[in-house]
Design a protein around this motif. Structure first.
Motif, PDB file in Angstrom:
ATOM      1  N   GLU A 169      45.891  66.484  59.697  1.00 31.01           N
ATOM      2  CA  GLU A 169      46.807  66.720  60.805  1.00 31.01           C
ATOM      3  C   GLU A 169      47.183  68.190  60.834  1.00 31.01           C
ATOM      4  O   GLU A 169      47.289  68.837  59.788  1.00 31.01           O
ATOM      5  N   TYR A 170      47.399  68.710  62.053  1.00 29.25           N
ATOM      6  CA  TYR A 170      47.669  70.131  62.245  1.00 29.25           C
ATOM      7  C   TYR A 170      48.727  70.292  63.330  1.00 29.25           C
ATOM      8  O   TYR A 170      48.834  69.487  64.248  1.00 29.25           O
ATOM      9  N   SER A 171      49.499  71.355  63.214  1.00 28.99           N
ATOM     10  CA  SER A 171      50.436  71.691  64.288  1.00 28.99           C
ATOM     11  C   SER A 171      50.692  73.183  64.274  1.00 28.99           C
ATOM     12  O   SER A 171      50.549  73.853  63.242  1.00 28.99           O
ATOM     13  N   ALA A 172      51.066  73.713  65.433  1.00 33.22           N
ATOM     14  CA  ALA A 172      51.401  75.131  65.575  1.00 33.22           C
ATOM     15  C   ALA A 172      52.463  75.267  66.650  1.00 33.22           C
ATOM     16  O   ALA A 172      52.473  74.509  67.630  1.00 33.22           O
ATOM     17  N   ARG A 173      53.357  76.229  66.460  1.00 31.44           N
ATOM     18  CA  ARG A 173      54.428  76.483  67.423  1.00 31.44           C
ATOM     19  C   ARG A 173      54.545  77.989  67.631  1.00 31.44           C
ATOM     20  O   ARG A 173      54.411  78.767  66.695  1.00 31.44           O
ATOM     21  N   LEU A 174      54.854  78.342  68.868  1.00 37.38           N
ATOM     22  CA  LEU A 174      54.998  79.748  69.217  1.00 37.38           C
ATOM     23  C   LEU A 174      56.132  79.876  70.222  1.00 37.38           C
ATOM     24  O   LEU A 174      56.217  79.102  71.180  1.00 37.38           O
ATOM     25  N   SER A 175      57.032  80.839  69.998  1.00 37.78           N
ATOM     26  CA  SER A 175      58.135  81.068  70.928  1.00 37.78           C
ATOM     27  C   SER A 175      58.522  82.534  70.872  1.00 37.78           C
ATOM     28  O   SER A 175      57.947  83.323  70.099  1.00 37.78           O
ATOM     29  N   LEU A 176      59.527  82.907  71.665  1.00 35.93           N
ATOM     30  CA  LEU A 176      60.010  84.282  71.650  1.00 35.93           C
ATOM     31  C   LEU A 176      60.736  84.617  70.355  1.00 35.93           C
ATOM     32  O   LEU A 176      61.023  85.789  70.087  1.00 35.93           O
ATOM     33  N   GLY A 178      59.565  83.424  67.213  1.00 36.24           N
ATOM     34  CA  GLY A 178      58.698  83.405  66.045  1.00 36.24           C
ATOM     35  C   GLY A 178      57.536  82.457  66.210  1.00 36.24           C
ATOM     36  O   GLY A 178      57.213  81.990  67.316  1.00 36.24           O
ATOM     37  N   ALA A 179      56.884  82.136  65.058  1.00 34.20           N
ATOM     38  CA  ALA A 179      55.702  81.283  65.061  1.00 34.20           C
ATOM     39  C   ALA A 179      55.700  80.437  63.794  1.00 34.20           C
ATOM     40  O   ALA A 179      56.240  80.834  62.753  1.00 34.20           O
ATOM     41  N   GLU A 180      55.053  79.239  63.899  1.00 32.21           N
ATOM     42  CA  GLU A 180      54.968  78.317  62.773  1.00 32.21           C
ATOM     43  C   GLU A 180      53.604  77.652  62.786  1.00 32.21           C
ATOM     44  O   GLU A 180      53.003  77.453  63.842  1.00 32.21           O
ATOM     45  N   ALA A 181      53.124  77.266  61.590  1.00 32.02           N
ATOM     46  CA  ALA A 181      51.865  76.537  61.481  1.00 32.02           C
ATOM     47  C   ALA A 181      51.969  75.549  60.330  1.00 32.02           C
ATOM     48  O   ALA A 181      52.606  75.830  59.308  1.00 32.02           O
ATOM     49  N   TYR A 182      51.331  74.389  60.520  1.00 29.55           N
ATOM     50  CA  TYR A 182      51.363  73.334  59.494  1.00 29.55           C
ATOM     51  C   TYR A 182      49.990  72.698  59.399  1.00 29.55           C
ATOM     52  O   TYR A 182      49.322  72.451  60.413  1.00 29.55           O
ATOM     53  N   VAL A 183      49.544  72.428  58.159  1.00 27.81           N
ATOM     54  CA  VAL A 183      48.272  71.755  57.903  1.00 27.81           C
ATOM     55  C   VAL A 183      48.511  70.695  56.831  1.00 27.81           C
ATOM     56  O   VAL A 183      49.075  70.991  55.766  1.00 27.81           O
ATOM     57  N   GLY A 184      48.097  69.475  57.116  1.00 26.37           N
ATOM     58  CA  GLY A 184      48.190  68.394  56.142  1.00 26.37           C
ATOM     59  C   GLY A 184      46.882  67.645  56.061  1.00 26.37           C
ATOM     60  O   GLY A 184      46.115  67.590  57.025  1.00 26.37           O
ATOM     61  N   ASN A 185      46.626  67.035  54.877  1.00 23.58           N
ATOM     62  CA  ASN A 185      45.364  66.316  54.708  1.00 23.58           C
ATOM     63  C   ASN A 185      45.491  65.348  53.535  1.00 23.58           C
ATOM     64  O   ASN A 185      46.382  65.485  52.695  1.00 23.58           O
ATOM     65  N   ALA A 186      44.605  64.380  53.503  1.00 25.70           N
ATOM     66  CA  ALA A 186      44.497  63.437  52.395  1.00 25.70           C
ATOM     67  C   ALA A 186      43.044  63.362  51.977  1.00 25.70           C
ATOM     68  O   ALA A 186      42.155  63.158  52.817  1.00 25.70           O
ATOM     69  N   MET A 187      42.787  63.533  50.668  1.00 29.50           N
ATOM     70  CA  MET A 187      41.427  63.570  50.138  1.00 29.50           C
ATOM     71  C   MET A 187      41.364  62.658  48.923  1.00 29.50           C
ATOM     72  O   MET A 187      41.685  63.075  47.797  1.00 29.50           O
ATOM     73  N   GLY A 188      40.996  61.404  49.157  1.00 29.10           N
ATOM     74  CA  GLY A 188      40.959  60.455  48.063  1.00 29.10           C
ATOM     75  C   GLY A 188      42.351  60.207  47.506  1.00 29.10           C
ATOM     76  O   GLY A 188      43.256  59.779  48.213  1.00 29.10           O
ATOM     77  N   ARG A 189      42.533  60.511  46.226  1.00 29.01           N
ATOM     78  CA  ARG A 189      43.822  60.297  45.577  1.00 29.01           C
ATOM     79  C   ARG A 189      44.773  61.476  45.742  1.00 29.01           C
ATOM     80  O   ARG A 189      45.917  61.416  45.311  1.00 29.01           O
ATOM     81  N   ARG A 714      70.801  83.351  76.581  1.00 26.75           N
ATOM     82  CA  ARG A 714      69.416  83.776  76.438  1.00 26.75           C
ATOM     83  C   ARG A 714      68.506  82.622  76.845  1.00 26.75           C
ATOM     84  O   ARG A 714      68.853  81.451  76.707  1.00 26.75           O
ATOM     85  N   ILE A 715      67.317  82.963  77.355  1.00 28.26           N
ATOM     86  CA  ILE A 715      66.307  81.972  77.708  1.00 28.26           C
ATOM     87  C   ILE A 715      65.120  82.140  76.774  1.00 28.26           C
ATOM     88  O   ILE A 715      64.615  83.251  76.577  1.00 28.26           O
ATOM     89  N   ASN A 716      64.686  81.038  76.183  1.00 30.31           N
ATOM     90  CA  ASN A 716      63.571  81.050  75.246  1.00 30.31           C
ATOM     91  C   ASN A 716      62.449  80.167  75.783  1.00 30.31           C
ATOM     92  O   ASN A 716      62.698  79.090  76.339  1.00 30.31           O
ATOM     93  N   VAL A 717      61.229  80.607  75.624  1.00 27.64           N
ATOM     94  CA  VAL A 717      60.047  79.839  76.018  1.00 27.64           C
ATOM     95  C   VAL A 717      59.257  79.518  74.762  1.00 27.64           C
ATOM     96  O   VAL A 717      59.045  80.383  73.915  1.00 27.64           O
ATOM     97  N   ARG A 718      58.836  78.270  74.641  1.00 32.84           N
ATOM     98  CA  ARG A 718      58.121  77.870  73.424  1.00 32.84           C
ATOM     99  C   ARG A 718      56.955  76.935  73.760  1.00 32.84           C
ATOM    100  O   ARG A 718      56.989  76.192  74.742  1.00 32.84           O
ATOM    101  N   LEU A 719      55.946  77.002  72.908  1.00 35.17           N
ATOM    102  CA  LEU A 719      54.754  76.181  73.044  1.00 35.17           C
ATOM    103  C   LEU A 719      54.491  75.493  71.716  1.00 35.17           C
ATOM    104  O   LEU A 719      54.520  76.134  70.663  1.00 35.17           O
ATOM    105  N   SER A 720      54.241  74.179  71.761  1.00 38.04           N
ATOM    106  CA  SER A 720      53.994  73.403  70.547  1.00 38.04           C
ATOM    107  C   SER A 720      52.760  72.548  70.751  1.00 38.04           C
ATOM    108  O   SER A 720      52.595  71.901  71.790  1.00 38.04           O
TER     109      SER A 720
END
Length: 723
Positions: A169-176, A178-189, A714-720
Motif C-alpha cells: 500500500e502507498y500514499s502521498a500528500r501534497l499541500s501548500l 508540505g508533503a508526505e509519503a507512506y509505503v507499507g508492505n507484507a512479505m511472508g512473516r 488562509r486558504i490551503n490547497v491539498r492533494l492526496s
C-alpha cells in the motif's frame, strides 16, 4: 423524527509501534494493546481474543484524518474536540485537560510513552508531532480516571495504534504546507510500514503581526517492522528520527489594540535573528508471546533529544496613543506615549536521554476474571547549558527584565509496578457489572519518593443502551527537569510529585434520531490537588516555581454527543465547564485561578457529504472558549480580572474524491483507493485571537500588555492519493 435529505451541503455549527497486530482466527492467537482486555472464547480448535476499550477511554473515529483541515498537520485537531480538552492556539499541538497543563498529558504509541520538547516556547517552533496520521489504525482518549497501567501523569492519556499492512500500500500528500509519503508492505512473516514527512509553516506565519523572514523546516521519518516467529510469538522494531528547524529574522511589527476611545499602537523595528533546532530520535524493540492463558509483552526503548535555542534580537519600539476622530470615524495617530528598546539574548542547549525497560502480562482466569500486571524501570539523563537574559530600556530608564543561567547534569531513575484485577459478575442477560481494582507503585531515586496509588473503577449497564461509570483514585505528576527548574535557572532536586485525588461520575446513552444512531456521553468530576507546584505560562512555555507550596482543586462537567450526519462518517459536539483554583499555603491570599482555568468551551468536529454525490464532502472544525487568566512576567499570581480574550476559530475543509463514484462505490476495482483534492479555509471568519502579551512601559511608568495575535485567514490547497 426522520432525517430529511437535502440537495445542499449541510454544515451544522455546532505506531502502533510495538503493540501486537490482531491476528486472524486461523492463527490461533490474538493480541492486545494497553487499553484492551482479554476475552477468550473457544471456537472448535481456534482461540480468539477480542478487544474491549479500557476504563474511561473514548474511541476516536480516525477516518477523517485525511480530510480534516488542520494547521499543525497532526491528529491534534481531532483530540482538541474531545471531552475536557481545551486549547487556545492553532499553531501548537499541545492541549490542556480538565485543569492540567501540557506537561501532565501522556501520549502512547503502541504502549511506548512519548515525551514533548522541553525548550519550546512558541507554537511556531513546534513543527511536526510524532504521530503520523497516514499510519494510524485507531485512536482512543481518556480525560481522566484511567487505570494503573499508565505512567505517572494525571491529566489524560492518548493511545495511538498504527496499522500493519497485509499487502502493498502507498500514499502521498501534497499541500501548500508540505508533503508526505507512506509505503507499507507484507512479505511472508515480515511486515513493514515506512513514512516520511516535510512541513513548513512559512505560509501561515506570514499572517502574524511581526513581519520578517520565517524559515521553519520540519522533517521526520519513521519505520516499523514486525517479524512473526510463529502463531504465538513475534518481534517488532521501530526507528524514528525528526529534525525541526526554526530560523527567523524579524524586520518590523505593528500592533493596534484597545477600544475606539482608548486605542494604542505599537511599532517595533528589529535587528538580529533566531536559530532553533530540535532533533529527536527513538529506537525500540519489543517481543511478545502467549503461554496458556497468559500473554507477555516486553519492551526496550531508547529516546534521545537534542534541543538548541539561539537568538539575539534587538527591538526598538514606539508606543502611540490613537484618538477617535469624531468627524471622520477613523482612528488617527496623535500622541507618542512611550519609546524604548528591548534586547533579548539566549544560548540554551539541552540534551535528554531516556532508556526504559518494561514487562507486562495479562492472565485470563475465566470469562469474568482477568488480571493485568507489569513493571518498568526508566533512566532519565539531562544535560543543561542555559544562558538567557532580556534588557529593557523603556521610556528613559533602564530595567533588566529577566536573567537565567544554568549549567547542570541530572540523572533520575524511576521504578514502577502495577497490578489490576477486573471482575465481571453475572447479573442478568440485559444487565452487566464491571469492577476494576488496581494498585500502582512508583519510586524516584533522585528524591527518594515512593508513591502508592490505589484506583477503583465501576461500570454498571442496567440496559443495553445505557452505561453508568464511577472512577476514583490517586494520581501523581512526578517531576522531570522542567518542573524542578526555577525561574532563575537553579534546580530544586527535592521537589515532590503533585498528587491528585480524582472522582469521576459518567454516563453513556445510545439513542436514535430518525434512522441514525447517536451516543450521549456525560461526565462530572472533581480533583483535589495537594503538593502543587505553581506555574505561569506564556504562549506554550511553562515556567515553574519549583516548590510544593500550594494546594487546589479542579471541578467541572463535560457533555459529548456523537453520531453520523452522513452514513459511515462520525461527527461530534462537546460542551465543557471547568473551574480550576489554587492557593499558596503561606501567602494568605486564598484561592485564585490556575493558569488553565478556562471556564467554558464548545468544540465540534462535523463531517458531511452531498446526499446525491458521496464523492464530495466537507469537514468543519469549530472551537470556542472563554479566556485564560494571565499575569505579568515572572508572576505566579493570577486573578479573574486579568484574562485573555476568548478563543474563537472555525476551520472548513471541502474535498472531492475522484476515486469514488456518486453512489459511494469505488471508481476502479484495483489500484487507486483515494484521489482527493481539497481546499481548506483556515480561520474562516478571520478572527484575531490573542495567544499572549508582550509588556512595555509608557512615560508614566505604567506596564502595558500588548497582545500577540495568532494567524489570520488562509486558504490551503491539498492533494492526496492512496493505492
Amino acid at each position: 423524527m426522520k432525517c430529511q435529505k437535502s440537495h445542499s451541503m449541510s454544515f451544522l455549527l455546532g505506531f502502533l509501534f510495538f503493540s501486537i497486530p490482531t491476528l486472524s482466527a486461523q492463527n490461533n492467537v490474538a493480541q492486545l494493546d494497553q487499553d484492551s482486555v482479554y476475552i477468550n472464547q473457544e471456537l472448535s480448535e481456534t482461540r480468539v481474543i477480542g478487544k474491549k476499550e479500557g476504563t474511561n477511554f473514548i474511541k476516536i473515529d480516525g477516518s477523517a484524518l485525511s480530510a480534516q483541515p488542520t494547521v499543525s498537520g497532526g491528529i491534534e485537531g481531532i483530540v482538541r474536540t474531545q471531552m475536557g480538552v481545551s486549547t487556545n492556539s492553532e499553531l501548537s499541538s499541545q492541549y490542556r485537560v480538565r485543569g492540567g497543563n501540557f506537561d501532565e498529558n501522556m501520549v502512547y504509541l503502541g504502549g511506548v510513552q512519548i515525551y514533548r520538547p522541553f525548550l519550546i516556547r512558541q507554537g511556531e517552533q513546534e513543527g511536526l508531532s510524532i504521530v503520523n496520521p497516514d499510519m494510524v489504525e485507531s485512536l482512543s482518549f481518556s480525560a481522566g480516571g484511567f487505570d494503573v497501567s499508565y505512567a505517572d501523569k494525571s491529566s489524560s492519556v492518548l493511545n495511538v495504534n498504527y496499522r500493519m499492512p497485509k499487502k502493498a500500500e502507498y500514499s502521498a500528500r501534497l499541500s501548500l504546507l508540505g508533503a508526505e509519503a507512506y509505503v507499507g508492505n507484507a512479505m511472508g512473516r515480515v511486515s513493514c510500514a515506512n513514512a516520511v514527512r516535510y512541513r513548513t509553516n512559512s505560509y501561515m506565519l506570514g499572517t502574524l503581526d511581526t513581519d520578517g523572514e520565517y524559515d521553519p523546516r520540519f522533517l521526520d521519518a519513521q519505520s516499523y517492522w514486525t517479524l512473526k516467529i510463529n502463531s504465538n510469538a513475534y518481534i517488532s522494531a521501530l526507528g524514528y528520527l525528526a529534525t525541526n528547524r526554526y530560523n527567523f529574522k524579524p524586520t518590523d511589527r505593528q500592533t493596534t489594540w484597545g477600544t475606539i476611545s482608548d486605542a494604542k499602537k505599537l511599532t517595533i523595528y528589529f535587528e538580529g535573528q533566531e536559530k532553533d533546532r530540535f532533533i529527536t530520535g527513538i529506537a525500540a524493540l519489543q517481543g511478545a508471546f502467549v503461554v496458556g492463558r497468559t500473554s507477555f509483552t516486553t519492551t526496550a526503548q531508547y529516546y534521545r533529544s537534542a534541543e538548541r535555542e539561539f537568538y539575539d534580537i534587538l527591538g526598538e519600539y514606539w508606543l502611540q496613543q490613537a484618538e477617535d476622530a469624531q468627524t471622520s470615524g477613523v482612528v488617527s495617530q496623535s500622541e507618542g506615549i512611550g519609546v524604548g528598546s528591548n534586547l533579548s539574548h539566549a544560548r540554551n542547549e539541552l540534551y535528554v536521554d531516556v532508556t526504559s525497560f518494561d514487562a507486562k502480562a495479562t492472565t485470563k482466569y475465566s470469562s469474568h476474571n482477568t488480571t493485568r500486571y507489569g513493571a518498568s524501570y526508566n533512566i532519565e539523563s539531562f544535560s543543561v547549558n542555559a544562558n538567557e537574559w532580556e534588557l529593557l530600556d523603556s521610556a528613559g530608564y533602564y530595567v533588566q527584565n529577566h536573567f537565567l543561567r544554568a549549567t547542570r547534569t541530572l540523572s533520575i531513575g524511576r521504578a514502577s509496578a502495577y497490578a489490576t484485577h477486573l471482575w465481571s459478575p453475572y447479573i442478568s442477560d440485559t444487565s452487566t457489572l464491571g469492577v476494576e481494582l488496581g494498585l500502582r507503585w512508583t519510586y524516584n531515586d533522585l528524591t527518594s519518593e515512593s508513591i502508592i496509588s490505589p484506583r477503583l473503577h465501576l461500570r454498571y449497564r442496567p440496559q443495553p443502551s445505557m452505561a453508568l461509570r464511577f472512577s476514583t483514585g490517586l494520581y501523581a505528576n512526578t517531576p522531570m527537569l522542567k518542573e524542578m527548574q526555577r525561574i532563575d535557572g537553579t534546580f530544586n532536586t527535592k521537589l515532590k510529585a503533585q498528587r491528585e485525588w480524582h472522582y469521576i461520575l459518567g454516563m453513556d446513552y445510545d439513542f436514535h434520531m430518525g434512522e441514525k444512531p447517536f451516543r450521549l456521553t456525560a461526565e462530572a468530576y472533581y480533583k483535589r490537588l495537594s503538593q502543587v507546584n505553581p506555574y505561569s505560562i506564556s504562549n506554550v512555555k511553562i515556567t515553574y516555581m519549583a516548590d510544593n507550596c500550594a494546594s487546589g482543586y479542579a471541578c467541572g462537567a463535560d457533555v459529548r454527543i456523537s453520531g453520523e450526519l452522513a452514513t459511515g462518517v462520525e461527527s461530534w459536539l462537546t460542551l465543557s465547564y471547568l473551574k480550576a483554583m489554587e492557593k499558596n499555603d503561606s501567602d494568605g491570599l486564598g484561592y485564585r485561578p490556575r493558569p488553565s482555568d478556562q471556564r467554558f468551551s464548545l468544540s465540534t468536529m462535523l463531517r458531511d457529504r452531498l446526499p446525491n454525490n458521496a464523492s464530495i464532502g466537507a469537514v468543519l472544525n469549530l472551537y470556542m472558549a472563554t479566556g485564560l487568566p494571565f499575569a505579568s512576567p515572572d508572576s505566579f499570581v493570577h486573578s479573574d480580572k486579568d484574562r485573555l480574550p476568548g478563543y474563537k476559530r472555525v476551520d472548513l475543509g471541502i474535498y472531492k474524491d475522484f476515486a469514488i463514484l456518486a453512489d459511494g462505490t469505488s471508481r476502479w476495482q484495483k489500484g487507486c483507493r483515494q484521489l482527493l483534492l481539497g481546499i481548506d479555509f483556515f480561520n474562516l471568519f478571520d478572527i484575531k485571537n490573542t495567544i499572549s502579551y508582550s509588556w512595555v512601559r509608557d512615560i508614566q511608568k505604567h506596564d502595558l500588555a500588548v497582545p500577540n495575535f495568532l494567524t489570520s485567514r488562509r486558504i490551503n490547497v491539498r492533494l492526496s492519493i492512496m493505492f
